[in-house]
Design a protein around this motif. Structure first.
Motif, PDB file in Angstrom:
ATOM      1  N   VAL A 168      10.246   2.253   6.469  1.00  0.00           N
ATOM      2  CA  VAL A 168      11.125   1.392   5.193  1.00  0.00           C
ATOM      3  C   VAL A 168      11.194   0.082   6.325  1.00  0.00           C
ATOM      4  O   VAL A 168      11.090  -1.089   5.702  1.00  0.00           O
ATOM      5  N   PHE A 169      10.964  -0.378   7.496  1.00  0.00           N
ATOM      6  CA  PHE A 169      11.357  -1.487   8.302  1.00  0.00           C
ATOM      7  C   PHE A 169      10.168  -2.199   7.737  1.00  0.00           C
ATOM      8  O   PHE A 169       9.705  -3.273   7.276  1.00  0.00           O
ATOM      9  N   LEU A 170       8.541  -1.704   7.913  1.00  0.00           N
ATOM     10  CA  LEU A 170       7.596  -2.137   7.440  1.00  0.00           C
ATOM     11  C   LEU A 170       7.575  -2.675   5.902  1.00  0.00           C
ATOM     12  O   LEU A 170       6.610  -3.082   5.509  1.00  0.00           O
ATOM     13  N   ILE A 171       7.859  -1.656   4.780  1.00  0.00           N
ATOM     14  CA  ILE A 171       8.185  -1.684   3.897  1.00  0.00           C
ATOM     15  C   ILE A 171       9.232  -2.953   3.036  1.00  0.00           C
ATOM     16  O   ILE A 171       8.506  -3.786   2.448  1.00  0.00           O
ATOM     17  N   ILE A 172       9.647  -2.960   4.269  1.00  0.00           N
ATOM     18  CA  ILE A 172      10.052  -4.814   3.439  1.00  0.00           C
ATOM     19  C   ILE A 172       9.539  -5.995   3.877  1.00  0.00           C
ATOM     20  O   ILE A 172       9.262  -6.994   3.175  1.00  0.00           O
ATOM     21  N   GLY A 173       8.644  -5.919   4.440  1.00  0.00           N
ATOM     22  CA  GLY A 173       7.725  -6.874   5.490  1.00  0.00           C
ATOM     23  C   GLY A 173       6.907  -7.042   4.455  1.00  0.00           C
ATOM     24  O   GLY A 173       6.408  -8.149   4.102  1.00  0.00           O
ATOM     25  N   LEU A 174       6.281  -5.956   4.049  1.00  0.00           N
ATOM     26  CA  LEU A 174       5.668  -6.343   2.468  1.00  0.00           C
ATOM     27  C   LEU A 174       5.805  -6.265   1.337  1.00  0.00           C
ATOM     28  O   LEU A 174       5.119  -7.114   0.886  1.00  0.00           O
ATOM     29  N   GLU A 175       8.055  -6.277   0.556  1.00  0.00           N
ATOM     30  CA  GLU A 175       8.027  -6.820  -0.093  1.00  0.00           C
ATOM     31  C   GLU A 175       8.824  -8.097   0.030  1.00  0.00           C
ATOM     32  O   GLU A 175       8.526  -8.723  -0.722  1.00  0.00           O
ATOM     33  N   LEU A 176       8.720  -8.424   1.468  1.00  0.00           N
ATOM     34  CA  LEU A 176       8.763 -10.018   1.345  1.00  0.00           C
ATOM     35  C   LEU A 176       8.503 -10.522   0.803  1.00  0.00           C
ATOM     36  O   LEU A 176       9.283 -11.729   0.128  1.00  0.00           O
ATOM     37  N   PRO A 177       6.844 -10.915   1.357  1.00  0.00           N
ATOM     38  CA  PRO A 177       6.405 -12.430  -0.519  1.00  0.00           C
ATOM     39  C   PRO A 177       6.910 -11.891  -1.999  1.00  0.00           C
ATOM     40  O   PRO A 177       7.545 -12.986  -2.259  1.00  0.00           O
TER      41      PRO A 177
END
Length: 526
Positions: free
Chosen positions: A279-288
């Motif tokens: 979940v934490f890495l997914i938000i990182g991938l969606e942040l841009p």
């Protein structure tokens, strides 16, 4: 598929490496996960992952809540139910209301409905983060029990607020009479559905010829099935999973054998660990993409971060104020239910400690990601990107500021030293001494006539504590083994009865039950 599979494997490997690094640094791994999510957003060339918002809740929340309810001490929850209930319901609503008012006043274009939506997302503290941080310091058992129970129930209450706010944003109206009836059905129907399905699953475990692998597979299905059924009849799937998980947790000795309990512990611990990291890495991938959306809406990133800092300040202040308000109200109206305190310093520092443990985490992130991209009429969901940024900032700041300072705060204030409790080693020795006395009496009373002259039984009676270290096991014949298994079951019954004593630490009971399960497993290879 061949492109995304190596990337998914790399994500899991990164989560494992981050956990190893966190253990070496002696900090909670969610802190490094949220930092990694931020770092991932700046890495060029990574794919932008898009997950259907409708699937976020269904994929991540049921197993996370189920595992939390499986491990929480129901006895401790009953003991501190007033404090847990106030934080899980009253404080959550007060927090959501405070965030709604602040957002409506300071964030342009934010209605009260959107404010309540944001409040429902960021109001619940994260159980995983709190547990991972407090394992490096000693805190009073009462505080630990309150935090564990609160973190389990506040997820349910906050997500109910989130659901109602989501409807209000989508329809543009909020009818109190219908909302009240709907709320009652969500609570009663959700809890009832979870308990009913949990009872059915217990019967399935007991009556079907399941091996350990099948038992574990069934436990993986259970939270998803509870959540799905409850949502299909329009009640709270979250409450269904929580209530069903608590019921199954208290019946685990009845429907799961030692092999299933040992193996399921490792399976579930690994699954929850991976889900948190993903979940934490997914938000990182969606942040841009989220940042691009903010710019398209004309909202500078700096402004969004500032609003996130504002909301985080509201969260921290409201939780500390609520903790002291709960203490004062209890002192005035129900002083008899307060935990015993050896000094006023302990009593007045406890709310501050509880207030400073409000780290946000994966549940808030999953809730924010589950916001639909568009409304039912096809228009973009208002301020979705801004809500995601504010949520991420709140999680980042609470984990970094509170998470990193909490151990030092406890140690420097000497909170634990100011109200000493019986050391855990001493409590464990007391429990083991009682267990040894019970085992000896059990053997003497039931097999007293067979002990004399039986070398194996005599050796077992005298040295049963050293049996795991014995260099030879030829004394463990079929008769001795059957008595040994019966003794282990008697020990489980003894510990179950001992656990009814409110003064006994249930965590120690569970640790000893796990040791008994391991001992029974050792017999299978003797």
């Amino acid at each position: 598929m061949h492109t995304i599979l190596p990337f998914l494997l790399a994500m899991i490997a990164a989560i494992v490496l981050l956990n190893m690094w966190a253990n070496k640094l002696r900090i909670a791994y969610p802190i490094l996960l949220v930092v990694a999510g931020l770092f991932v957003s700046f890495m060029p060339g990574l794919p932008r992952v898009k997950i259907n918002p409708d699937l976020i809740f269904f994929i991540f929340l049921p197993p996370l809540l189920f595992e939390a309810s499986w491990n929480v001490s129901f006895k401790e929850m009953k003991k501190w139910w007033r404090m847990i209930g106030s934080f899980a319901f009253i404080v959550v609503f007060f927090t959501a209301l405070s965030v709604a008012i602040a957002a409506n006043h300071f964030i342009p274009g934010f209605t009260l409905a959107l404010g309540f939506l944001l409040g429902g997302i960021v109001s619940p503290p994260d159980a995983v983060s709190t547990g991972a941080i407090t394992k490096f310091v000693q805190i009073p058992k009462s505080t630990s029990a309150i935090l564990e129970g609160e973190s389990l129930l506040n997820d349910a209450s906050s997500l109910i607020i989130f659901r109602f706010a989501l409807v209000a944003v989508g329809t543009g109206q909020f009818i109190w009479q219908e909302a009240t009836l709907s709320f009652l059905w969500m609570v009663v129907g959700g809890a009832g559905t979870g308990l009913l399905l949990a009872w059915i699953f217990v019967q399935a475990h007991k009556r079907l010829p399941l091996d350990p692998q099948s038992n574990i597979a069934l436990t993986l299905i259970e939270p998803y099935f509870m959540y799905w059924v409850a949502e299909e009849i329009h009640c709270s799937g979250v409450l269904a999973v929580v209530s069903g998980g608590l019921f199954l947790s208290n019946k685990r000795l009845i429907f799961l054998n030692s092999t299933s309990r040992i193996q399921s512990f490792s399976v579930w611990e690994s699954l929850v660990f991976i889900l948190n990291g993903v979940v934490f890495l997914i938000i990182g991938l969606e942040l841009p993409e989220i940042v691009d959306g903010l710019r398209a809406e004309g909202i500078p990133l700096r402004t969004a971060i500032g609003q996130g800092i504002l909301v985080t300040g509201v969260l921290i202040a409201v939780r500390i104020v609520s903790a002291y308000a709960a203490l004062i109200a209890t002192l005035v109206f129900r002083p008899g239910v307060l935990p015993r305190a050896r000094s006023n310093r302990r009593r007045w520092f406890m709310p501050l400690l509880i207030g400073w443990t409000g780290m946000r985490g994966v549940v808030s992130l999953a809730a924010a990601l589950s916001i639909p991209i568009t409304l039912d009429n096809g228009t973009p969901f208002p301020h979705r990107n801004l809500i995601l940024v504010i949520t991420f900032v709140a999680i980042l700041l609470t984990l970094l500021v509170q998470g990193l300072t909490l151990p030092s705060f406890i140690n420097r204030a000497r909170l634990y030293e100011s109200f000493p409790e019986e050391p855990e080693d001493q409590r464990r020795q007391t429990m083991k001494h009682g267990l040894k006395q019970h085992s000896y009496q059990f053997l003497r009373q039931k097999y007293g006539n067979e002990l004399d002259g039986h070398i194996g039984l005599e050796k077992f009676l005298k040295k049963w504590e050293e049996r795991a270290k014995a260099s030879e096991d030829n004394w463990m014949n079929d008769k001795t083994k059957s008595i040994f298994v019966e003794l282990l079951e008697s020990q489980r019954q003894y510990l179950t009865e001992l656990n009814k004593d409110p003064k006994v630490d249930e965590d120690l009971i569970r640790q000893q039950l796990y040791q008994i399960d391991l001992e029974e497993e050792r017999l299978r290879v003797v």
